[in-house]
Scaffold this motif. Sequence first.
Motif, PDB file in Angstrom:
ATOM      1  N   HIS A 232     -11.159  41.322 -83.163  1.00 27.01           N
ATOM      2  CA  HIS A 232     -11.120  42.348 -84.219  1.00 27.01           C
ATOM      3  C   HIS A 232     -10.095  43.433 -83.896  1.00 27.01           C
ATOM      4  N   ILE A 262     -18.758  42.524 -87.165  1.00 28.45           N
ATOM      5  CA  ILE A 262     -17.446  42.200 -86.592  1.00 28.45           C
ATOM      6  C   ILE A 262     -17.117  40.712 -86.732  1.00 28.45           C
ATOM      7  N   ASN A 266     -13.961  39.250 -88.938  1.00 33.33           N
ATOM      8  CA  ASN A 266     -12.873  38.447 -88.385  1.00 33.33           C
ATOM      9  C   ASN A 266     -12.535  37.283 -89.302  1.00 33.33           C
TER      10      ASN A 266
END
Length: 395
Positions: A232, A262, A266
């Motif tokens: 990330h 997260i 992504n």
Amino acid sequence: MDQDEIDALTRVEMNGRTRSDFARAYDSDSVDSDELATALKRYDELDSNGKQEFDELVDAAGDDGVWFVAGLDSDQTRRFLGLNCGRTSSVGAPADLHGDRYHAVDSPELETLATAGCSDGLTDAEEGRFYSSVSEAARENSDISRTNVINKVESVQSGYRQDGLKRLFGDTGADGIRFVDQMDSSRRERFFDIGNNDAYAEADFNSIDKWRTKMTRAHRRDNIDDDAVNQHIDDVAEAKNRDSITNPEKLMDETSDQPAKIPSQNGETASAFRYADQEGSEVELEPVDGAYDLKVDNQYTGTDYVEVKTRLGDGEFNDDWVKRQLESVNKKFDEAGSTVSEDQSVLEVRTTEPKSELDSAEMAVNSAIDSYGGTVHAKEIRIVANDGTTRTVTV
């Protein structure tokens, strides 16, 4: 405190508050007589600017600040106090980054590294938090040394990066030091360059600092893979360099509020990059007030609004999971109102499987569409394998 120690303390010229801080550090057993003598010597060696910085250190960090300097040599002390003001006279090259002592070797290259761009951009409160947090972290944790702190701040090489790193250390202490320690030098520089005259420059420091702090807290959490956090960071740094991507700061917004997202973020970013790489495409993140993840304007194929869903973990990519994503894209379509037409709406489902598994994924998508029992407000569903290979199912 015996007479010799009293004499040593009174012999060094300093203000009354700092003298009291030294005495309290000794009386509380934070430092022994030898460490007290060393810390006093380090103070006495400094010029007036250095002594003022030392005063601020012990005012903020108290006993821990005296203890911190008691373990440094003269050169290290000047370097540590120079981290906030750029007043560094000489720099030593450490043989052991994690040791508390090393022989100083004069190096113009390293002197430039330590002083280059040191902007002293911290407020007094931020500087105080930095001093307090790193002193406590080094004192309380055997894996964090004094020189490790100094070297990490110097390693990012510019004033903007150093300010960001010191604010992070001030806010997160030992967690922040360990987080930065596990980064390679390139990722570390990218991480602290974000917001420096780039596409994120319009974001205020507080929002960028909040994101950095959240990434630190997310690292080593049981429910978030460390590789996902690092990916990330790389994605956020990369997005600012893509002229064909607008609103890159949106990548930080959601994960700042919900770090658990997260891994799914992504997936969205990987899709954004894939579309941005297509000839003639412009990608906007979180268009229509976030009703969809991506708006893809392609001069050849028109405009698509794409909702991206990533199948994470060990869960099976099956028709039950796909049906939940059909419900999601329908909700996003309703939220977008008249802005998005059905022939612009796209659901993209990403798998963590290789392209050899696309046949079974396509079967799951077709089964979900057939059994859904309602209208799907999307023109097509794009299935993306872990290498970016895409297969399209028309609704």
